[in-house]
Design a protein around this motif. Structure first.
Motif, mmCIF file in Angstrom:
data_model
loop_
_atom_site.group_PDB
_atom_site.id
_atom_site.type_symbol
_atom_site.label_atom_id
_atom_site.label_comp_id
_atom_site.label_asym_id
_atom_site.label_seq_id
_atom_site.Cartn_x
_atom_site.Cartn_y
_atom_site.Cartn_z
ATOM 1 N N VAL A 1 5.989 15.896 -8.979
ATOM 2 C CA VAL A 1 5.893 14.464 -9.215
ATOM 3 C C VAL A 1 5.190 13.844 -8.007
ATOM 4 O O VAL A 1 5.543 14.120 -6.865
ATOM 5 N N ALA A 2 4.192 13.044 -8.270
ATOM 6 C CA ALA A 2 3.470 12.371 -7.195
ATOM 7 C C ALA A 2 3.589 10.870 -7.398
ATOM 8 O O ALA A 2 3.584 10.376 -8.517
ATOM 9 N N THR A 3 3.717 10.143 -6.289
ATOM 10 C CA THR A 3 3.801 8.701 -6.367
ATOM 11 C C THR A 3 3.178 8.084 -5.119
ATOM 12 O O THR A 3 3.071 8.729 -4.093
ATOM 13 N N ARG A 4 2.801 6.844 -5.240
ATOM 14 C CA ARG A 4 2.277 6.107 -4.091
ATOM 15 C C ARG A 4 3.288 5.075 -3.615
ATOM 16 O O ARG A 4 2.986 4.240 -2.795
ATOM 17 N N TYR A 5 4.481 5.124 -4.166
ATOM 18 C CA TYR A 5 5.490 4.121 -3.848
ATOM 19 C C TYR A 5 6.849 4.790 -3.732
ATOM 20 O O TYR A 5 7.203 5.628 -4.545
ATOM 21 N N ALA A 6 7.569 4.420 -2.712
ATOM 22 C CA ALA A 6 8.948 4.882 -2.566
ATOM 23 C C ALA A 6 9.762 3.721 -2.022
ATOM 24 O O ALA A 6 9.308 2.989 -1.144
ATOM 25 N N GLU A 7 10.931 3.529 -2.562
ATOM 26 C CA GLU A 7 11.806 2.455 -2.114
ATOM 27 C C GLU A 7 13.099 3.067 -1.603
ATOM 28 O O GLU A 7 13.693 3.910 -2.256
#
Length: 90
Positions: free
Chosen positions: A15-21
């Motif tokens: 899983v790839a994302t450009r956002y993490a909270e």
């Protein structure tokens, strides 16, 4: 008896994302409002609970920022957390 054959072998996924909270909540209370009266049939909607947040200081670089959230609980064990809010001190 019904038998279903299924391929349940584990599969590797990425899983790839450009956002993490990330949320960090502490148990250090700002204040507490106890027994805020509820409006009949409205579950407390429209009621106001107030506390005073003492000890806020501006950071040396200009303004300080603080985060806060509300934790509401009822006498039946129900608990709700608000979204994290921000406050700037200049």
């Amino acid at each position: 008896e019904v038998v279903l054959e299924m391929d349940l072998a584990p599969q590797v996924k990425r899983v790839a994302t450009r956002y993490a909270e990330v949320r960090v909540f502490t148990e250090r209370p700002i204040g507490e409002a106890v027994r805020v009266p509820a409006t009949e049939g409205e579950l407390g909607r429209g009621q106001v609970a107030e506390v005073t947040w003492n000890g806020l200081k501006a950071w040396p670089a200009g303004s300080g920022s603080y985060g806060w959230y509300v934790k509401a609980a009822d006498s039946y064990g129900g608990v709700a957390l608000s979204e994290l809010q921000g406050l700037a001190v200049e």
